[in-house]
Design a protein around this motif. Sequence first.
Motif, PDB file in Angstrom:
ATOM      1  N   HIS A   2       0.814  -1.217   0.000  1.00 38.26           N
ATOM      2  CA  HIS A   2       0.000   0.000   0.000  1.00 38.26           C
ATOM      3  C   HIS A   2       0.850   1.272   0.000  1.00 38.26           C
ATOM      4  CE1 HIS A   2      -3.296  -2.709   0.348  1.00 38.26           C
ATOM      5  NE2 HIS A   2      -4.121  -1.698   0.230  1.00 38.26           N
ATOM      6  N   VAL A   3       2.050   1.201   0.516  1.00 36.39           N
ATOM      7  CA  VAL A   3       2.960   2.351   0.400  1.00 36.39           C
ATOM      8  C   VAL A   3       3.377   2.510  -1.069  1.00 36.39           C
ATOM      9  CG1 VAL A   3       5.202   3.293   1.074  1.00 36.39           C
ATOM     10  CG2 VAL A   3       3.754   2.189   2.780  1.00 36.39           C
ATOM     11  N   LEU A   8       2.703   5.372  -6.379  1.00 33.54           N
ATOM     12  CA  LEU A   8       2.218   5.439  -7.756  1.00 33.54           C
ATOM     13  C   LEU A   8       1.091   6.455  -7.911  1.00 33.54           C
ATOM     14  CD1 LEU A   8       2.086   1.658  -8.776  1.00 33.54           C
ATOM     15  CD2 LEU A   8       3.757   3.381  -9.504  1.00 33.54           C
ATOM     16  N   GLU A   9       0.094   6.361  -7.027  1.00 35.48           N
ATOM     17  CA  GLU A   9      -1.098   7.194  -7.194  1.00 35.48           C
ATOM     18  C   GLU A   9      -0.862   8.653  -6.844  1.00 35.48           C
ATOM     19  OE1 GLU A   9      -4.554   3.833  -6.501  1.00 35.48           O
ATOM     20  OE2 GLU A   9      -3.931   5.042  -4.783  1.00 35.48           O
ATOM     21  N   SER A  10      -0.117   8.913  -5.808  1.00 36.83           N
ATOM     22  CA  SER A  10       0.034  10.291  -5.340  1.00 36.83           C
ATOM     23  C   SER A  10       1.251  11.014  -5.898  1.00 36.83           C
ATOM     24  CB  SER A  10       0.092  10.325  -3.806  1.00 36.83           C
ATOM     25  OG  SER A  10      -1.140   9.892  -3.274  1.00 36.83           O
ATOM     26  N   LEU A  11       2.286  10.286  -6.244  1.00 38.49           N
ATOM     27  CA  LEU A  11       3.528  10.938  -6.647  1.00 38.49           C
ATOM     28  C   LEU A  11       3.912  10.713  -8.110  1.00 38.49           C
ATOM     29  CD1 LEU A  11       5.594  10.083  -3.449  1.00 38.49           C
ATOM     30  CD2 LEU A  11       4.188  12.105  -3.890  1.00 38.49           C
ATOM     31  N   ARG A  12       3.383   9.670  -8.743  1.00 40.64           N
ATOM     32  CA  ARG A  12       3.818   9.346 -10.111  1.00 40.64           C
ATOM     33  C   ARG A  12       2.645   9.087 -11.059  1.00 40.64           C
ATOM     34  NH1 ARG A  12       9.034   8.129 -10.794  1.00 40.64           N
ATOM     35  NH2 ARG A  12       8.551   6.694 -12.484  1.00 40.64           N
ATOM     36  N   TRP A  13       1.492   9.574 -10.735  1.00 38.21           N
ATOM     37  CA  TRP A  13       0.255   9.240 -11.436  1.00 38.21           C
ATOM     38  C   TRP A  13       0.313   9.469 -12.947  1.00 38.21           C
ATOM     39  CZ3 TRP A  13      -3.468   6.103 -10.857  1.00 38.21           C
ATOM     40  CH2 TRP A  13      -4.639   6.233 -11.595  1.00 38.21           C
ATOM     41  N   GLU A  14       0.911  10.553 -13.377  1.00 38.99           N
ATOM     42  CA  GLU A  14       0.884  10.882 -14.803  1.00 38.99           C
ATOM     43  C   GLU A  14       2.104  10.357 -15.576  1.00 38.99           C
ATOM     44  OE1 GLU A  14      -1.130  14.633 -16.017  1.00 38.99           O
ATOM     45  OE2 GLU A  14      -0.791  15.155 -13.899  1.00 38.99           O
ATOM     46  N   ARG A  15       2.980   9.652 -14.924  1.00 40.12           N
ATOM     47  CA  ARG A  15       4.148   9.093 -15.603  1.00 40.12           C
ATOM     48  C   ARG A  15       3.735   7.910 -16.475  1.00 40.12           C
ATOM     49  NH1 ARG A  15       9.327  10.222 -12.385  1.00 40.12           N
ATOM     50  NH2 ARG A  15       8.810  12.293 -11.603  1.00 40.12           N
ATOM     51  N   PRO A  16       4.403   7.722 -17.618  1.00 42.74           N
ATOM     52  CA  PRO A  16       4.036   6.624 -18.532  1.00 42.74           C
ATOM     53  C   PRO A  16       4.024   5.240 -17.872  1.00 42.74           C
ATOM     54  CG  PRO A  16       5.499   8.144 -19.641  1.00 42.74           C
ATOM     55  CD  PRO A  16       5.451   8.580 -18.184  1.00 42.74           C
ATOM     56  N   ALA A  17       5.008   4.940 -17.047  1.00 47.83           N
ATOM     57  CA  ALA A  17       5.058   3.613 -16.410  1.00 47.83           C
ATOM     58  C   ALA A  17       3.852   3.398 -15.495  1.00 47.83           C
ATOM     59  CB  ALA A  17       6.363   3.451 -15.632  1.00 47.83           C
ATOM     60  N   THR A  18       3.467   4.426 -14.765  1.00 54.73           N
ATOM     61  CA  THR A  18       2.301   4.323 -13.876  1.00 54.73           C
ATOM     62  C   THR A  18       1.024   4.205 -14.686  1.00 54.73           C
ATOM     63  OG1 THR A  18       3.446   5.586 -12.179  1.00 54.73           O
ATOM     64  CG2 THR A  18       1.051   5.440 -11.992  1.00 54.73           C
ATOM     65  N   ARG A  19       0.929   4.961 -15.771  1.00 51.32           N
ATOM     66  CA  ARG A  19      -0.257   4.866 -16.625  1.00 51.32           C
ATOM     67  C   ARG A  19      -0.397   3.451 -17.188  1.00 51.32           C
ATOM     68  NH1 ARG A  19       1.758   9.122 -19.407  1.00 51.32           N
ATOM     69  NH2 ARG A  19       1.383   7.994 -21.368  1.00 51.32           N
ATOM     70  N   ARG A  20       0.714   2.804 -17.512  1.00 56.11           N
ATOM     71  CA  ARG A  20       0.657   1.419 -17.995  1.00 56.11           C
ATOM     72  C   ARG A  20       0.123   0.485 -16.905  1.00 56.11           C
ATOM     73  NH1 ARG A  20       5.299   2.967 -20.618  1.00 56.11           N
ATOM     74  NH2 ARG A  20       6.684   2.131 -19.016  1.00 56.11           N
ATOM     75  N   VAL A  21       0.571   0.696 -15.674  1.00 57.61           N
ATOM     76  CA  VAL A  21       0.108  -0.145 -14.563  1.00 57.61           C
ATOM     77  C   VAL A  21      -1.407  -0.038 -14.409  1.00 57.61           C
ATOM     78  CG1 VAL A  21       0.147  -0.411 -12.046  1.00 57.61           C
ATOM     79  CG2 VAL A  21       2.287  -0.100 -13.297  1.00 57.61           C
ATOM     80  N   ASN A  38      -5.569  11.782  -3.845  1.00 56.44           N
ATOM     81  CA  ASN A  38      -6.315  11.559  -2.607  1.00 56.44           C
ATOM     82  C   ASN A  38      -6.376  10.067  -2.261  1.00 56.44           C
ATOM     83  OD1 ASN A  38      -7.950  12.526  -0.428  1.00 56.44           O
ATOM     84  ND2 ASN A  38      -9.732  11.745  -1.498  1.00 56.44           N
ATOM     85  N   GLN A  39      -6.657   9.243  -3.257  1.00 52.57           N
ATOM     86  CA  GLN A  39      -6.740   7.807  -3.020  1.00 52.57           C
ATOM     87  C   GLN A  39      -5.405   7.237  -2.568  1.00 52.57           C
ATOM     88  OE1 GLN A  39      -9.101   5.474  -5.778  1.00 52.57           O
ATOM     89  NE2 GLN A  39      -7.422   4.021  -5.903  1.00 52.57           N
ATOM     90  N   GLY A  40      -4.325   7.765  -3.106  1.00 47.68           N
ATOM     91  CA  GLY A  40      -3.001   7.330  -2.678  1.00 47.68           C
ATOM     92  C   GLY A  40      -2.778   7.548  -1.196  1.00 47.68           C
ATOM     93  N   PHE A  41      -3.272   8.672  -0.705  1.00 51.47           N
ATOM     94  CA  PHE A  41      -3.115   8.943   0.730  1.00 51.47           C
ATOM     95  C   PHE A  41      -3.964   8.003   1.575  1.00 51.47           C
ATOM     96  CE2 PHE A  41      -0.746  12.611  -0.544  1.00 51.47           C
ATOM     97  CZ  PHE A  41       0.153  12.763   0.500  1.00 51.47           C
ATOM     98  N   TYR A  42      -5.129   7.604   1.093  1.00 51.94           N
ATOM     99  CA  TYR A  42      -5.901   6.580   1.815  1.00 51.94           C
ATOM    100  C   TYR A  42      -5.054   5.315   1.969  1.00 51.94           C
ATOM    101  CZ  TYR A  42     -10.543   8.738   1.947  1.00 51.94           C
ATOM    102  OH  TYR A  42     -11.610   9.535   2.229  1.00 51.94           O
ATOM    103  N   ASN A  43      -4.398   4.916   0.883  1.00 51.03           N
ATOM    104  CA  ASN A  43      -3.548   3.732   0.938  1.00 51.03           C
ATOM    105  C   ASN A  43      -2.398   3.909   1.921  1.00 51.03           C
ATOM    106  OD1 ASN A  43      -4.522   1.630  -0.958  1.00 51.03           O
ATOM    107  ND2 ASN A  43      -4.478   3.350  -2.379  1.00 51.03           N
ATOM    108  N   LEU A  44      -1.786   5.087   1.924  1.00 48.64           N
ATOM    109  CA  LEU A  44      -0.691   5.354   2.853  1.00 48.64           C
ATOM    110  C   LEU A  44      -1.176   5.285   4.301  1.00 48.64           C
ATOM    111  CD1 LEU A  44       2.252   6.188   3.375  1.00 48.64           C
ATOM    112  CD2 LEU A  44       1.479   8.578   3.213  1.00 48.64           C
ATOM    113  N   PHE A  45      -2.318   5.884   4.581  1.00 47.87           N
ATOM    114  CA  PHE A  45      -2.834   5.880   5.955  1.00 47.87           C
ATOM    115  C   PHE A  45      -3.159   4.461   6.421  1.00 47.87           C
ATOM    116  CE2 PHE A  45      -4.482  10.363   4.883  1.00 47.87           C
ATOM    117  CZ  PHE A  45      -3.247  10.911   5.137  1.00 47.87           C
ATOM    118  N   LEU A  46      -3.722   3.640   5.546  1.00 50.79           N
ATOM    119  CA  LEU A  46      -3.983   2.248   5.914  1.00 50.79           C
ATOM    120  C   LEU A  46      -2.684   1.507   6.217  1.00 50.79           C
ATOM    121  CD1 LEU A  46      -6.829   1.296   3.427  1.00 50.79           C
ATOM    122  CD2 LEU A  46      -7.003   1.474   5.911  1.00 50.79           C
ATOM    123  N   ALA A  47      -1.651   1.773   5.436  1.00 53.95           N
ATOM    124  CA  ALA A  47      -0.354   1.142   5.681  1.00 53.95           C
ATOM    125  C   ALA A  47       0.241   1.597   7.013  1.00 53.95           C
ATOM    126  CB  ALA A  47       0.603   1.460   4.533  1.00 53.95           C
TER     127      ALA A  47
END
Length: 112
Positions: A2-3, A8-21, A38-47
């Motif tokens: 989840h970290v 991926l979601e909060s820091l690299r969302w628009e990068r090509p590799a992340t878009r492929r994922v 925002n969703q990335g931070f939910y994942n971080l908080f759960l972790a």
Amino acid sequence: MHVFIFWLESLRWERPATRRVFGTTPEQAATTRQLAFNQGFYNLFLAIIAAAGVALFWWPVVSATLLLVSLGSMLAAALVLGSTDRRKLRAALVQGMFPALGLAFLALGTIA
């Protein structure tokens, strides 16, 4: 896991590799950037909550409660993902595997 999803979601969302994922186009990534952030931070908080549950092993009731809530939420989110879009079943399995294992070990630890 989840970290990594947070990264991926909060820091690299628009990068090509992340878009492929996530299977998004540049336009979709630009449009959903704020939602993913925002969703990335939910994942971080759960972790973080899960890590706190592990760190507080010496306080069994608190530890088990934190682990049950965080891992249960992670697993529930994976079940929702897999049940609402069959094309995302692999992602749901990856997302839910570690929480499911953690909950199984937690259950074994409480009955032992």
